[in-house]
Motif scaffolding. Structure first.
Motif, PDB file in Angstrom:
ATOM      1  N   ALA A 153     -16.280   5.356  21.130  1.00 36.08           N
ATOM      2  CA  ALA A 153     -17.451   6.234  21.004  1.00 36.08           C
ATOM      3  C   ALA A 153     -17.006   7.646  20.643  1.00 36.08           C
ATOM      4  CB  ALA A 153     -18.197   6.242  22.332  1.00 36.08           C
ATOM      5  N   THR A 201     -20.336  11.044  24.317  1.00 34.28           N
ATOM      6  CA  THR A 201     -21.318   9.941  24.341  1.00 34.28           C
ATOM      7  C   THR A 201     -21.722   9.701  25.797  1.00 34.28           C
ATOM      8  OG1 THR A 201     -20.375   8.933  22.384  1.00 34.28           O
ATOM      9  CG2 THR A 201     -21.612   7.472  23.884  1.00 34.28           C
ATOM     10  N   LYS A 258     -25.470   6.307  24.490  1.00 35.65           N
ATOM     11  CA  LYS A 258     -26.234   7.166  23.581  1.00 35.65           C
ATOM     12  C   LYS A 258     -25.292   8.239  23.019  1.00 35.65           C
ATOM     13  CE  LYS A 258     -30.588   7.543  24.580  1.00 35.65           C
ATOM     14  NZ  LYS A 258     -31.901   7.930  25.183  1.00 35.65           N
ATOM     15  N   SER A 259     -25.158   8.243  21.688  1.00 34.90           N
ATOM     16  CA  SER A 259     -24.248   9.215  21.066  1.00 34.90           C
ATOM     17  C   SER A 259     -25.047  10.191  20.202  1.00 34.90           C
ATOM     18  CB  SER A 259     -23.237   8.479  20.184  1.00 34.90           C
ATOM     19  OG  SER A 259     -22.759   9.347  19.195  1.00 34.90           O
ATOM     20  N   SER A 260     -24.663  11.464  20.281  1.00 34.41           N
ATOM     21  CA  SER A 260     -25.333  12.462  19.430  1.00 34.41           C
ATOM     22  C   SER A 260     -24.364  12.943  18.345  1.00 34.41           C
ATOM     23  CB  SER A 260     -25.749  13.651  20.303  1.00 34.41           C
ATOM     24  OG  SER A 260     -24.580  14.122  20.986  1.00 34.41           O
ATOM     25  N   LYS A 261     -23.173  12.312  18.304  1.00 32.44           N
ATOM     26  CA  LYS A 261     -22.178  12.800  17.323  1.00 32.44           C
ATOM     27  C   LYS A 261     -21.645  11.676  16.449  1.00 32.44           C
ATOM     28  CE  LYS A 261     -20.714  16.852  19.879  1.00 32.44           C
ATOM     29  NZ  LYS A 261     -19.590  17.644  20.428  1.00 32.44           N
ATOM     30  N   GLY A 262     -22.516  10.761  16.124  1.00 27.55           N
ATOM     31  CA  GLY A 262     -22.072   9.720  15.191  1.00 27.55           C
ATOM     32  C   GLY A 262     -22.154   8.334  15.811  1.00 27.55           C
ATOM     33  N   PRO A 263     -21.909   7.300  14.993  1.00 29.30           N
ATOM     34  CA  PRO A 263     -22.096   5.914  15.466  1.00 29.30           C
ATOM     35  C   PRO A 263     -21.041   5.500  16.493  1.00 29.30           C
ATOM     36  CG  PRO A 263     -21.248   5.931  13.232  1.00 29.30           C
ATOM     37  CD  PRO A 263     -21.529   7.359  13.585  1.00 29.30           C
ATOM     38  N   ASP A 289     -28.911   3.112  13.542  1.00 30.56           N
ATOM     39  CA  ASP A 289     -27.817   4.066  13.195  1.00 30.56           C
ATOM     40  C   ASP A 289     -26.602   3.886  14.102  1.00 30.56           C
ATOM     41  OD1 ASP A 289     -29.246   6.981  14.945  1.00 30.56           O
ATOM     42  OD2 ASP A 289     -28.735   4.930  15.587  1.00 30.56           O
ATOM     43  N   LYS A 290     -26.642   2.839  14.957  1.00 32.43           N
ATOM     44  CA  LYS A 290     -25.510   2.533  15.853  1.00 32.43           C
ATOM     45  C   LYS A 290     -25.200   3.696  16.801  1.00 32.43           C
ATOM     46  CE  LYS A 290     -21.833   0.355  14.445  1.00 32.43           C
ATOM     47  NZ  LYS A 290     -20.623  -0.042  13.697  1.00 32.43           N
ATOM     48  N   CYS A 291     -26.189   4.540  17.045  1.00 37.77           N
ATOM     49  CA  CYS A 291     -25.942   5.642  18.015  1.00 37.77           C
ATOM     50  C   CYS A 291     -26.462   5.300  19.390  1.00 37.77           C
ATOM     51  CB  CYS A 291     -26.610   6.929  17.519  1.00 37.77           C
ATOM     52  SG  CYS A 291     -25.738   7.629  16.127  1.00 37.77           S
ATOM     53  N   GLU A 292     -27.235   4.198  19.489  1.00 43.35           N
ATOM     54  CA  GLU A 292     -27.734   3.804  20.810  1.00 43.35           C
ATOM     55  C   GLU A 292     -27.543   2.301  20.999  1.00 43.35           C
ATOM     56  OE1 GLU A 292     -31.588   6.675  20.721  1.00 43.35           O
ATOM     57  OE2 GLU A 292     -31.416   5.326  22.446  1.00 43.35           O
TER      58      GLU A 292
END
Lengths: 48, 100, 137
Positions: free
Chosen positions: B66, B70, B86-91, C81-84
């Motif tokens: 991650a 994340t 849950k990521s706010s900086k990319g996949p 988007d593979k972010c969650e």
């Protein structure tokens, strides 16, 4: 319901970051509960 | 007792300051080490390495890579466990280690 | 007497903080040794095989792993988007980070649990700066 929130994605964080999570999960053995309830056999494993 | 205690506390103060300095130095060294391009390229493990670290070895091993910061939340819903990422900086990359 | 009691309290607080900081420093030293050891191992194996591992066959740090029984049912939902991600497990599991995995792979040479052989101790001291050698020993 208990819940634990942590931040991941960095290497070399504090050593015991996941200790609390592993303790919380292992303290409630759901598979044991399922066996005790005589729950149905596990559904076929879904692949990611 | 009072002057003896004063001496002990000042020695402990010195020892603590020395530790603070070493911790800062060590943290910086570790960050430089892991950010070095050469080390970054060679800082990897194989699936077999992971399989050798779990007991019993024939488990499902899920690898999560991650971006920094994340958020991972593990909650105990009514039946089983739920993990949300849950990521706010990319996949986020998630994959299973092959059994073989 | 009151001043002595205050100083005694101050002394206990400092001793506790020093204990925690020593543990933190030791963990940092372990992590440094484990990472350097891993890099050296991979470098040696790439030199031996005269090739770098095919992309996708290795797992780059940082990572975390989750291991669970082979019969566990895992429901997984992923955002486009593979972010969650959302995982539901019907069985227990364990989560470990890369540092713990490196220790289990023996990359920290047994220093974490006092099982370090004399040969490994000299390897470990060679992997840290002079100022930290005393702490390794």
């Amino acid at each position: 319901r208990s819940r634990i929130l942590i931040s991941i994605g960095e290497s070399f964080g504090s050593a015991d970051k996941f200790q609390k999570i592993n303790e919380m999960v292992s303290s409630t053995d759901w598979s044991l509960k399922r066996r005790l309830d005589g729950g149905s056999a596990p559904k076929p494993l879904k692949r990611l | 007792r009072f002057p003896a205690l004063q001496r002990e506390v000042s020695e402990l103060t010195e020892a603590e300051e020395k530790l603070d300095e070493l911790i800062n130095k060590c943290s910086l060294q570790l960050r430089l080490l892991t950010e070095d391009t050469h080390n970054k390229k060679l800082g990897y493990v194989r699936c077999q390495d992971l399989r050798n670290t779990v007991n019993p070895p024939d488990q499902i091993i899920m690898v999560i890579r991650a971006p920094p910061e994340t958020q991972m939340q593990v909650s105990e819903p009514s039946e089983g466990y739920q993990i949300s990422l849950k990521s706010s900086k990319g996949p986020i990359d998630v994959f299973l280690c092959p059994e073989d | 007497a009151q001043e002595c009691r205050n100083l005694e309290l101050e002394k206990q607080k400092r001793l506790e903080r020093i204990r925690q900081k020593r543990a933190q420093l030791e963990e940092l030293i372990l992590q440094q040794i484990a990472f350097k050891n891993l890099v050296q191992r991979n470098q040696a194996s790439e030199a031996l095989s005269q090739s770098t591992p095919p992309p996708g066959s290795v797992i780059q740090l940082p990572f975390i792993i989750l291991n669970t029984d082979v019969r566990t049912v895992i429901d997984c939902s992923i955002s486009s988007d593979k972010c969650e991600y959302l995982f539901n497990f019907d069985n227990t599991f364990e989560i470990h980070d890369d540092v713990e995995i490196l220790k289990r792979m023996g990359m920290s040479l047994g220093l974490e649990n006092g099982t370090c052989s004399p040969e490994n101790l000299s390897v470990a001291t060679s992997l840290v700066p002079k100022s930290l050698e005393a702490y390794v020993t």
